[in-house]
Design an enzyme around this catalytic site. Sequence first.
Site, PDB file in Angstrom:
ATOM      1  N   ASP A 184      95.989  66.205 -64.322  1.00  7.70           N
ATOM      2  CA  ASP A 184      96.039  65.435 -66.202  1.00  7.70           C
ATOM      3  C   ASP A 184      96.752  63.991 -66.011  1.00  7.70           C
ATOM      4  OD1 ASP A 184      98.285  66.124 -64.442  1.00  7.70           O
ATOM      5  OD2 ASP A 184      99.354  67.710 -66.402  1.00  7.70           O
ATOM      6  N   ASP A 216      90.128  81.514 -62.054  1.00  2.36           N
ATOM      7  CA  ASP A 216      90.100  81.055 -61.022  1.00  2.36           C
ATOM      8  C   ASP A 216      90.207  82.456 -59.611  1.00  2.36           C
ATOM      9  OD1 ASP A 216      88.743  78.417 -60.526  1.00  2.36           O
ATOM     10  OD2 ASP A 216      90.672  77.383 -60.038  1.00  2.36           O
TER      11      ASP A 216
END
Length: 735
Positions: free
Chosen positions: A446, A140
Amino acid sequence: MGSEGYVPLFETKKVKGSVIYKLFAVSIFVGICLIFVYRFSHIPREGEDGRWAWIGLFAAELWFSLFWVCTQALRWNRVYRCTFKDRLSQRYEVEFPRVDIFVCTADPTIEPPMMVINTVLSVLAYDYPTEKLSVYLSDDAGSDITFYALLEASHFAKEWIPYCKKFRVEPRSPEAYFLSISDQNDVNEEAKEFEAIKKLYEDMENRITRAAKRDQLTEEQRSKHKGFSQWDSYSSIRDHDTILQILIDGRDPNARDIEGYPLPTLVYFAREKRPQYPHNFKAGAMNALIRVSGKISNGQIIHNVDCDMYSNNSQSVRNALCFFMDEEKSQEVAFVQFSEGFKNVTKNEIYSSSFRVSIEVEFHGMDGNGGTPYIGSCCFHRRDTLCGRKFDKECTSKWYKENDPESEESSHELEAKSKVLASCTYEENTQWGKETGLKYGTPVEDMITGLSIQCKGWKSVYFNPERKAFIGLVPITLPQILVQHKRWSEGNFLILLSKYNPAWYALGKISLGLQLGYLKWSLWAPSCFATLYYSIIPSLYLLQDISLFPQYSSLWFIPFAYVISAKYSYSLVEFLWSGGTILGWWNEQRIWLYIRISSYLFAFIDAILKTAGFSDEAFAITSKVIDEDVSERYQKEILEFGASSPMFTIITTHALLNFFCFLRVVKKLTMDAADIRYLDRMAMQILLCVVIVLINWPLYQALFFRQDKGKMPSSLTLQSIGFALLACTCFVYLQ
Ligand SMILES: O=c1ccn([C@@H]2O[C@H](COP(=O)(O)OP(=O)(O)O[C@H]3O[C@H](CO)[C@@H](O)[C@H](O)[C@H]3O)[C@@H](O)[C@H]2O)c(=O)[nH]1
Ligand SMILES: [Mn+2]
């Protein structure tokens, strides 16, 4: 039972002794009810001292009880799993599904490229048919240094993979492996090979760390691969095109290791980023990875790890497949969550960061209730469930039929086509981040994704082998811990505030036990109020000798004493059983106090502001780089404060306030010669205050006695003394 001749690929055992535990829990529950009866029947009348404080304590106790009930759901149905890999291998070796592995990294300064490629190498070397294995590194930061490191790793892999297979190396992260083996003095063939591969590794390490230190590559380094040209249009970490390079194409007949065996596919990938488009942090990276890998290798299983951990067992893919490929029990399994171990925890874990009890107890309890949560890494997912597929009976545990035909496209064509899938605008007007892929809107992508998969009818499996399958890093300073917990508690609280609230979104879709389990995490942030209240108000009332608890000599004292001692003794036993030490448990109580009164408070405020639209989403990445003297203090288990932070102001003011109240008790007992009746009336409050003072002992040291760099900054000390004195004075005079 099962069809004839069926032999399972995994087994699930229920934990024994749960009846005794249930009786014990019921006895605590009875105690809690008696406390409520006492609180309710003894409320001070209007005009009497301490009426509102009393009602507040009642509310806090109700809150703690609700929280306690949720934690029970994590203990009542624990199950443990084991696998039979040889059966798997006998039945399915040639029919294994493809597995796509995602490694995420986001910042080369705090996630050093050497650490990242060790993660990559450890999963590249899984004991699994290499033509079915593809590893994707999502960067990223879009850093050319990380790309360079991965390029180096792709060369090293040609030697490393055959070496691992030949000598059955464990673990397969080179760094961890070389650390675990002292230099060999033998002169046999094996020792020679060891020295040779170690030398190769060290040379590579030198080149990479030198480049990382300079933060620049030489022209010569850049000229070694055409992929570097993709950085020509790069402006900044938040402003660049998609960069995608297939470094090893597993289909290429020339992609061979030094023994001539095929290599797994290896891809470097940085999705497009533009300042005007939100990138949704790790969830955004994972969704782009799902699409890009779908084009390149399309593995039916997706396995993801963070860059700060490595695979500690080369058999993990096979272990996971045992849960996916069982003919009778696998149909409803959407993901297999492995436990994580940590390499940098000290004996008494000053920050209690290894989640001992969650790993050894609570996740097993969730598993027994129908599904462990997805915790972001060390996990294996079915691709289709991660993409939002609902459960139906047609889902099959037979994988080989679904294999895609070999793609005819060249790797260059694949790269070009995949880049389109990673553009900033690709997700506009689609279901990505909502119904498809990982969910956006919370930094705990998550938890929310796992919950929603389970609400679509799927189950999950928790696998916690004796030898941990993944080994990661825990943060080693207090500010990092507090920030990490703020992110988690805020994220989980945002879920509570969203349409995915486990209380109603999941109602009827998952078991009540599982709902309560999720609620426990969602309720972290708002727990700050009850904790702050309970650890401040009774102490302040000591200043005025007003009692808020039953007398020591009264029968009502018993339920309080029982609930507190039973709960804490059990928590100590559980902690020791999970492999901790007594001091470690004591440290845990301190750290949870600090987290509750600071991280949770800030998380609560931020979550409310975000929901109201006043602030933007954030994801504070934990630093994995460690200063030497910080690390030394960590090894000695000394709390690390360092720079000022508003969270420290709260913690310190809280500690000092309790200390002042404690001084008042000392004065009362010594100079005012208080009698036994005082002690009888105030026993619980004094005890509470004394425990808080004791638990804060290392903090007082950091305030007044330490000289090292990790001590509390003096300005903050003065400020907190001022706040604490002010609070005490106001309380005494304004009452
Ligand atoms: O914009 C971002 C931010 C983070 N990451 C990656 O996400 C991972 C987790 O970040 P880290 O700072 O290490 O956070 P932790 O608190 O250690 O992560 C835990 O908590 C996260 C949710 O908050 C989960 O995603 C992680 O899997 C879980 O290990 C790392 O590999 C990062 O490189 C990205 O890829 N992009
Ligand atoms: Mn991490």
